[in-house]
Structure formats: structure tokens, C-alpha cells
Design an enzyme around this catalytic site. Structure first.
Site, short mmCIF file in Angstrom:
data_model
loop_
_atom_site.label_atom_id
_atom_site.label_comp_id
_atom_site.label_asym_id
_atom_site.label_seq_id
_atom_site.Cartn_x
_atom_site.Cartn_y
_atom_site.Cartn_z
CB CYS A 14 -1.00 -0.05 1.16
SG CYS A 14 -2.39 1.09 0.98
CG HIS A 59 -3.15 -3.36 3.84
ND1 HIS A 59 -2.10 -2.75 4.48
CD2 HIS A 59 -3.86 -2.38 3.24
CE1 HIS A 59 -2.17 -1.44 4.28
NE2 HIS A 59 -3.22 -1.19 3.53
CD GLU A 80 -0.29 -5.60 5.79
OE1 GLU A 80 -0.60 -4.39 5.82
OE2 GLU A 80 -0.04 -6.20 4.72
#
Length: 190
Positions: free
Chosen positions: A78, A174, A176
Site C-alpha cells: 500500500c 494488505h 498482513e
């Protein structure tokens, strides 16, 4: 292999948690001497202008530019992808510091505001056939790829959401924030 996560701003803790879950103890990179210890660096999502300014303040822009893609594999998620791009559209007035390491053009906040954040499946054959869950928060969009930079992930409409250039990886989403660690594992192979 020593993996660092840039820990100046953004969701670095989430990346660290995924790395620990897959058996890698990361270094939280806040200062140049910590950067010098790593051969893999994740630049997390957050606010790209803020992260860029902090990189300048802590004198890490040039060391990352010098090592990036050579002896330092870098993955930007990002905001991190924005920092890796050599051309950034819709910058804040006055511009922002970037690394400019990847031959790609990226548009900041391309899908709208925080309220326009969304989740969507991503096709990323480089990590397997099963779609990857994509979380897009005020996400940038990859608008163009230059020489040596290849698309490696797409939304259903064909929009490029992941690109690779040698040992550099950019994702506009994202990973994560999901339970899928395949992109982290891919990065460790760079």
C-alpha cells in the site's frame, strides 16, 4: 537471511506478527544502523507522505535507494508500494519523498477515501492457484508498468494490484491483515 520491517509509521506490527507466525524473527527498523543489518525489508502500509518524510529525517532514503533491489530485497504494501514507485500520481501539494526504485506509475488513494475501502479476491499465480484475499484500505492503484517491471497480481476486472521487478515487490493491498501468508513467503524467496 535477516528480515526487517520499517517501523516508523503504519501497520508494521501486523507484518511482524505474520513473520513470527511463519518462523521468522523480524527486526523493527527505525534507524540506519538497523537497516544495515537486514537483507530483506518490508515497507508497510500507512501514510506514504509521512513515511517518506520520516525516512528523510532518519537519513534512510539514500541507503535504501543504494541497496534496494541489489543486496536488499524490498516489499512495499500500500503506502510502501507508493514509496517504491518511480512515478506517483495525486501526490499531496508540495510532493512527497519517495524511493523511486520500481518502474511503475501509481495513483494514491485511487479507489477513494477510507469509507471506500474494500475486500476482493486477487489472482496471483506466482503464489498458487487459490485466490488471495485482498484488503484494500485507501489503496493506491498501479496505473502503468515500465521496463523490467511485471504484473504478478490482478483483481477480477484485470486491474494490476501486485508487481515485481527483480528483488522488489509492490502490493497495493494488505496481505498482513489476512490469515494468508503466501505473499510473505514469496517475499522471503526474493
Amino acid at each position: 537471511m535477516t528480515v526487517g520491517v520499517l517501523a516508523l509509521q503504519g501497520d508494521f506490527r501486523e507484518h511482524c506478527a505474520v513473520l513470527r507466525r511463519i518462523g521468522v524473527e523480524p527486526i523493527e527498523v527505525r534507524l540506519p544502523h538497523q537497516l544495515a543489518q537486514v537483507d530483506h525489508l518490508i515497507i508497510p502500509g500507512g501514510e506514504s507522505t509521512t513515511i517518506g518524510r520520516l525516512l528523510a529525517i532518519y537519513q534512510m532514503l539514500e541507503p535504501i535507494r543504494t541497496r534496494g533491489g541489489c543486496d536488499l530485497a524490498i516489499w512495499g504494501t500500500c503506502a510502501g508500494a507508493i514509496l517504491l514507485a518511480n512515478e506517483v500520481m495525486d501526490q499531496k501539494q508540495g510532493g512527497q519523498p519517495t524511493l523511486g526504485l520500481m518502474n511503475l506509475t501509481i495513483r494514491r488513494n485511487a479507489y477513494g477515501s477510507q469509507l471506500d475501502s474494500f475486500e476482493a479476491p486477487i489472482t496471483m499465480p506466482i503464489i498458487g492457484e487459490e485466490p488471495l484475499p485482498g484488503v484494500f484500505i485507501r489503496a493506491p492503484q498501479i496505473m502503468a508498468l515500465g521496463q523490467g517491471c511485471e504484473a504478478v497480481g490482478w483483481l477480477e476486472d484485470g486491474s494490476v494490484v501486485a508487481a515485481r521487478q527483480g528483488r522488489l515487490l509492490a502490493t497495493t493491498f494488505h496481505p498482513e491483515l489476512t490469515h494468508d501468508d503466501r505473499v510473505h513467503r514469496l517475499f522471503l524467496e526474493l
